[in-house]
Scaffold this motif. Structure first.
Motif, PDB file in Angstrom:
ATOM      1  N   GLN A 630       0.837  -1.311  -0.080  1.00  0.00           N
ATOM      2  CA  GLN A 630       0.187  -0.016  -0.062  1.00  0.00           C
ATOM      3  C   GLN A 630       0.878   1.216   0.042  1.00  0.00           C
ATOM      4  OE1 GLN A 630      -3.058  -0.072   3.081  1.00  0.00           O
ATOM      5  NE2 GLN A 630      -3.358  -2.201   2.725  1.00  0.00           N
ATOM      6  N   GLU A 631       0.447   2.406  -0.681  1.00  0.00           N
ATOM      7  CA  GLU A 631       1.187   3.477  -0.763  1.00  0.00           C
ATOM      8  C   GLU A 631       1.801   4.235   0.744  1.00  0.00           C
ATOM      9  OE1 GLU A 631       0.782   7.706  -2.996  1.00  0.00           O
ATOM     10  OE2 GLU A 631      -0.852   6.293  -3.119  1.00  0.00           O
ATOM     11  N   LYS A 633       2.156   2.166   3.204  1.00  0.00           N
ATOM     12  CA  LYS A 633       2.792   1.348   4.146  1.00  0.00           C
ATOM     13  C   LYS A 633       4.141   1.050   3.446  1.00  0.00           C
ATOM     14  CE  LYS A 633      -0.547   0.264   6.641  1.00  0.00           C
ATOM     15  NZ  LYS A 633      -0.407   0.432   8.156  1.00  0.00           N
ATOM     16  N   ARG A 635       5.239   1.741  -0.357  1.00  0.00           N
ATOM     17  CA  ARG A 635       5.614   1.717  -1.885  1.00  0.00           C
ATOM     18  C   ARG A 635       6.309   2.677  -2.258  1.00  0.00           C
ATOM     19  NH1 ARG A 635       0.314   1.732  -5.548  1.00  0.00           N
ATOM     20  NH2 ARG A 635      -0.146   0.253  -4.021  1.00  0.00           N
ATOM     21  N   PRO A 659       0.242  -8.085   3.056  1.00  0.00           N
ATOM     22  CA  PRO A 659      -0.682  -7.146   3.280  1.00  0.00           C
ATOM     23  C   PRO A 659      -2.292  -7.847   3.569  1.00  0.00           C
ATOM     24  CG  PRO A 659       0.583  -6.486   1.418  1.00  0.00           C
ATOM     25  CD  PRO A 659       0.919  -7.856   1.757  1.00  0.00           C
ATOM     26  N   PHE A 663      -4.144  -6.319  -3.956  1.00  0.00           N
ATOM     27  CA  PHE A 663      -5.170  -5.090  -4.905  1.00  0.00           C
ATOM     28  C   PHE A 663      -5.553  -5.913  -6.241  1.00  0.00           C
ATOM     29  CE2 PHE A 663      -3.931  -2.679  -1.443  1.00  0.00           C
ATOM     30  CZ  PHE A 663      -2.731  -2.219  -1.399  1.00  0.00           C
ATOM     31  N   PRO A 679      -5.287   1.221  -6.422  1.00  0.00           N
ATOM     32  CA  PRO A 679      -4.388   0.782  -5.339  1.00  0.00           C
ATOM     33  C   PRO A 679      -3.545   1.662  -4.493  1.00  0.00           C
ATOM     34  CG  PRO A 679      -3.478   0.389  -7.407  1.00  0.00           C
ATOM     35  CD  PRO A 679      -4.809   0.908  -7.638  1.00  0.00           C
ATOM     36  N   LYS A 682      -6.153   2.199  -1.631  1.00  0.00           N
ATOM     37  CA  LYS A 682      -6.933   1.092  -0.859  1.00  0.00           C
ATOM     38  C   LYS A 682      -6.615   1.005   0.639  1.00  0.00           C
ATOM     39  CE  LYS A 682      -8.523  -3.018  -1.396  1.00  0.00           C
ATOM     40  NZ  LYS A 682      -9.898  -3.142  -1.903  1.00  0.00           N
TER      41      LYS A 682
END
Length: 682
Positions: A630-631, A633, A635, A659, A663, A679, A682
């Protein structure tokens, strides 16, 4: 009279039709059987060496090939520093097409050629593995006739002759000098000569050892090839260059190659390296070909019929010819008279009404454009380039539309993506928005981006014109015949990362990152193309960039996993083995599970075997998993990814468990589907 002047264009068309009609009638009356005269068309060239400006003009180098300072052709290119010479391919061909087949008589050309070559094996090969477990040697090279001057074949045992993008229409004829034994191709040993007709599998193989020749001994060898097109007879002789013309042919027998020839083809050499680095040197080359052609000339009977005699049955024909000539003469006189009358009254009309002159504006001259500057094409230009969108020119098709290959009037090879009108309408996208984005993207230039040459918005059609990349998509190479080695896969990952990083730095996004949107050029460099272009037409550019760039990173992560695993994210029904359909379908989920179990090696494509660096593959797999986080988390951006795949920066530690949700986003349409959250959010 005014009415005559106004209808003059119509009258001129009618009179022109009358003239053509009478000419046609006369030609039908005079038609005789066509007794063409057979002539010979000869082409001859010679390269005592490959030095001087003439070589640069007459010899075309493709892929990894070079002419060095001593005047010899070398495949692969050894002049570049810090370049791995394994798994490379290149070609050196005569720059102009040669007529090798007469389609009327279906007779191949006769040709003679001689060339001196040397296969130079590097000492570093002794410590390397091999496709088949042998020691030393490389893959060998080929003298060949190719249908075009821009395709480079696959490295390794394909000898740079054919690749996965070559379809059944790609006809090629070659004589291979092979120093590897590839059992899957039916090779008898690692020292043989093969005759290849439209396939990398040799139709005829000859054991060179039986003729006292060792191709891999480092000596300069010379080949003499003679082929008689009329008798379909081939003679091949091979020996040491210092010993001269061999008395005994290596092959001498009938061989019909006509089914594998086009009328015009390119002649030259192709070579490749595999797990071993071998240098293929060509020192000199002479070539002569003679092909038959039909020259249409008047036959003696036709000439005799034109003689005016006092008797015979030709009087009626001569009378008809004179009558046709009279009608043509009178038609031309009438046409000239009408033109003069129209000119007189038009001039009188202009002099009587000066105010109308303001209407007659001179044609606006367009400013000349640089030859490579993107521009707008007309539908007529695109239709002409693609042969009216001929199905034979279609190279790809999906829900967005169709892609065709074509050739512009200036000879440039292009690929044309024609968007489906129903697709654009169903997603609420209008051509004005698409056009604006296409024009903006066409200004971008990067070595790893396929250049946009132009666009076409005409008759409710929306099309994009790209430069044509002849070696096809990476999808064809990754999932096609053979096994792509790890070094090639790693280069593709790095090139794609560079392209995406550049796009994002220019405030753009790709929006369609898949193995099918990565193309391979003649130097086996990966180039990102087939841009997604469109999202929902109601969203702003700022929102689009905010959504699309992180989505590109996610899609790149999936692409990386596919490259490492050698399989698609979702397997088709026919590929499922029935053991666990959920895991078989989703590569991303399986990769995370293997990460949890600390068994990531199981994800790596086992078919690579000895051509695999397991530590690098696992390292790159970690980068792929990192891109799917996730962005919020962790990315990374594409600029950071470039540093990771270049091994310039340590990859952050991944979370111990996958995760909570994977996605379902996929970029095959370039849209962020409304049924799933993007995503990025998300």
């Amino acid at each position: 009279m005014a009415s005559i002047a106004l209808s003059l264009p119509t009258m001129m068309k009618l009179l022109a039709f009358i003239v053509v009609f009478f000419v046609y009638v006369e030609s039908i009356d005079q038609q005789k059987p066509d007794n063409g005269v057979i002539i010979n068309v000869t082409k001859r060239f010679s390269f005592p060496d490959f030095q001087g400006p003439r070589t640069a003009h007459d010899l075309k180098l493709l892929g990894s090939s070079v002419v060095d300072e001593t005047g010899r052709v070398r495949i692969p290119d050894t002049t570049q520093k810090d370049v791995d010479l394994k798994h490379l391919a290149g070609r050196a061909v005569y720059a102009y097409p040669i007529r090798v087949f007469d389609p009327v008589s279906r007779t191949p050309a006769s040709f003679e050629t001689t060339f001196a070559f040397q296969l130079e094996t590097l000492e570093s090969n002794s410590s390397s593995g091999d496709e088949n477990g042998g020691d030393g040697g490389g893959s060998g090279f080929t003298f060949m006739f190719a249908p075009d001057e821009f395709t480079v074949g696959r490295p390794g045992p394909w000898l740079g002759m054919l690749n996965d993008a070559c379809d059944e229409e790609y006809k090629a004829v070659g004589i291979e000098f092979d120093t590897r034994e590839n059992v899957e191709f039916g090779d008898p040993n690692d020292n043989h000569v093969g005759i290849n007709l439209g396939s990398i599998v040799s139709t005829i193989t000859i054991n060179a050892s039986e003729f006292g020749v060792n191709l891999n001994d480092g000596e300069i060898h010379r080949v003499w090839v003679e082929y008689s097109g009329e008798s379909r007879f081939l003679d091949i002789r091979l020996g040491s260059d210092r010993l001269g013309y061999p008395s005994k042919p290596m092959f001498s027998d009938r061989l019909d190659i006509s089914d594998f020839l086009k009328e015009y083809m390119f002649v030259g050499f192709s070579a490749s390296t595999g797990n071993f680095a071998q240098i293929h040197n060509v020192f000199s080359w002479n070539f002569t070909s003679t092909s038959q052609a039909s020259l249409r000339v008047p036959s003696p009977e036709t000439c005799d019929s034109k003689l005016i005699t006092g008797d015979g049955d030709d009087g009626g024909g001569a009378h008809i010819n004179r009558l046709n000539g009279f009608f043509i003469f009178m038609t031309v006189v009438l046409l000239v008279a009408l033109a003069l009358v129209s000119l007189y009254y038009n001039r009188k009309h202009r002099s009587g009404n000066k105010s109308n002159e303001a209407v007659m504006l001179p044609a606006v001259k367009e400013r000349p454009r640089p030859p490579n500057k993107p521009r707008r094409f007309t539908i007529a230009e695109i239709s002409s380039a693609t042969r009216c969108f001929d199905e034979l020119h279609k190279v790809a098709s999906d829900e967005r539309g169709d892609t065709y290959r074509g050739t512009l009037l200036n000879g440039c090879h292009v690929a044309v993506t024609k968007f489906s009108t129903s697709y654009l309408r169903s997603h609420g996208v209008y051509w004005r928005r698409v056009g604006k984005e296409i024009k903006a993207m066409s200004k971008l230039r990067h070595p790893n981006l396929v250049a946009i040459r132009g666009w076409c918005f005409d008759h409710q059609e929306t099309m994009v014109v790209y430069d044509y990349v002849p070696n096809g998509t990476f999808n064809e190479w990754l999932y096609g015949i053979g096994v792509l080695p790890w070094s090639r896969r790693l280069r593709v990952v790095r090139d794609a990362a560079q392209a995406l990083s550049y796009l994002h730095s220019q405030k753009h996004a790709h929006k369609n990152v898949t193995t099918s949107s990565v193309f391979i050029d003649v130097s086996f460099r990966a180039m990102l193309g087939d841009f997604g272009f469109v999202m929902s037409g109601t969203e702003s550019n700022q929102f689009e960039a905010a959504v699309s760039q992180p989505a590109d990173v996610f899609s790149f992560g999936v692409l990386v996993l596919e490259v490492v695993a050698g399989r698609k994210r979702y397997k088709s029904e026919s590929d499922l083995d029935g053991s666990d359909s959920d895991l078989d379908r989703d590569l991303l989920e399986w990769a995370w599970i293997m990460h949890e179990m600390k068994e990531k090696e199981k994800v790596v494509d086992g078919k690579m075997c000895s051509v695999l660096n397991m530590d690098q593959a696992v390292h790159v797999m970690d980068i792929g998993l990192l891109c799917t986080l996730q962005e919020s988390k962790g990315r990374p951006s594409m600029a950071e990814v470039v540093e990771y795949v270049s091994f310039e920066k340590e990859v952050p530690e991944l979370p111990a468990s996958r995760p909570m949700a994977l996605f379902p986003y996929t970029s095959t349409t370039g849209l962020c589907s409304s049924s799933y959250m993007c995503p990025s959010f998300k």
